[in-house]
Write a protein that holds these residues in place. Structure first.
Motif, short mmCIF file in Angstrom:
data_model
loop_
_atom_site.label_atom_id
_atom_site.label_comp_id
_atom_site.label_asym_id
_atom_site.label_seq_id
_atom_site.Cartn_x
_atom_site.Cartn_y
_atom_site.Cartn_z
N TYR A 293 2.76 -1.71 -2.92
CA TYR A 293 2.18 -1.60 -4.24
C TYR A 293 0.64 -2.76 -3.68
CZ TYR A 293 6.43 -1.06 -6.90
OH TYR A 293 7.15 -0.79 -7.82
N ASN B 48 -0.88 1.40 -7.35
CA ASN B 48 0.50 2.43 -7.04
C ASN B 48 -0.02 3.81 -5.83
OD1 ASN B 48 1.82 0.63 -8.14
ND2 ASN B 48 1.73 1.91 -10.15
N GLY C 61 5.79 -5.01 -1.65
CA GLY C 61 6.87 -4.39 -2.51
C GLY C 61 7.51 -3.76 -1.46
#
Length: 152
Positions: A88, A38, A83
């Motif tokens: 991501y 992330n 994303g």
């Protein structure tokens, strides 16, 4: 002597069967080899974000090999940025997938040690399935690596 060879034949066959089984056990399903990093892009405008992505993220394979050594039997990971905000970063490893979280942590450390302006990153402990929204790499490295055509 012929009887001696016949007596050892079942042992040889059993050894070959076990060898074949152990090689299959070394393979993983693709989902077992996917890890997500992330990325916190807070404070990064789009142009700066793209500059970091284009400079830093392609280095994942190098980071992996610096961790294991360049003579590693396993190729570096494939990567995919996904994303809505491209927050991501999915990696799919081709072997030693039980260590994917460790490898991803080492990759983040490599990024932090070797690049300026790297946004905060963390390894997501979740499990991710291969697909359009994650990463979808095929090949002989995985049990389910054969590409099967699926109409859209």
């Amino acid at each position: 002597m012929f009887n001696n060879v016949l007596n050892k034949a079942p042992l040889l066959l059993a050894a070959l069967v076990l060898l074949g089984c152990s090689q299959e056990e070394d393979k993983y399903y693709r989902a077992d080899c996917i890890v997500r990093i992330n990325i916190d892009w807070s404070g990064y405008y789009m142009e700066r974000r793209l500059a970091v992505q284009n400079r830093v993220l392609p280095e994942a394979a190098r980071a992996y090999h610096e961790t294991l050594g360049f003579d590693s039997p396993v190729a570096g990971p494939s990567g995919s940025v996904k994303g809505e905000g491209r927050e991501y970063y999915y990696l799919q490893f081709s072997g030693m997938c039980d260590r994917r979280y460790e490898f991803a942590e080492n990759i983040i450390t490599y990024f932090e040690d070797n690049f300026d302006d790297v946004p905060p990153m963390e390894v997501d402990p979740g499990r991710f399935e291969p697909g359009r929204d994650t990463i979808e790499v095929y090949g002989d490295s995985w049990i389910d690596g054969e590409r099967v055509y699926q109409p859209q």
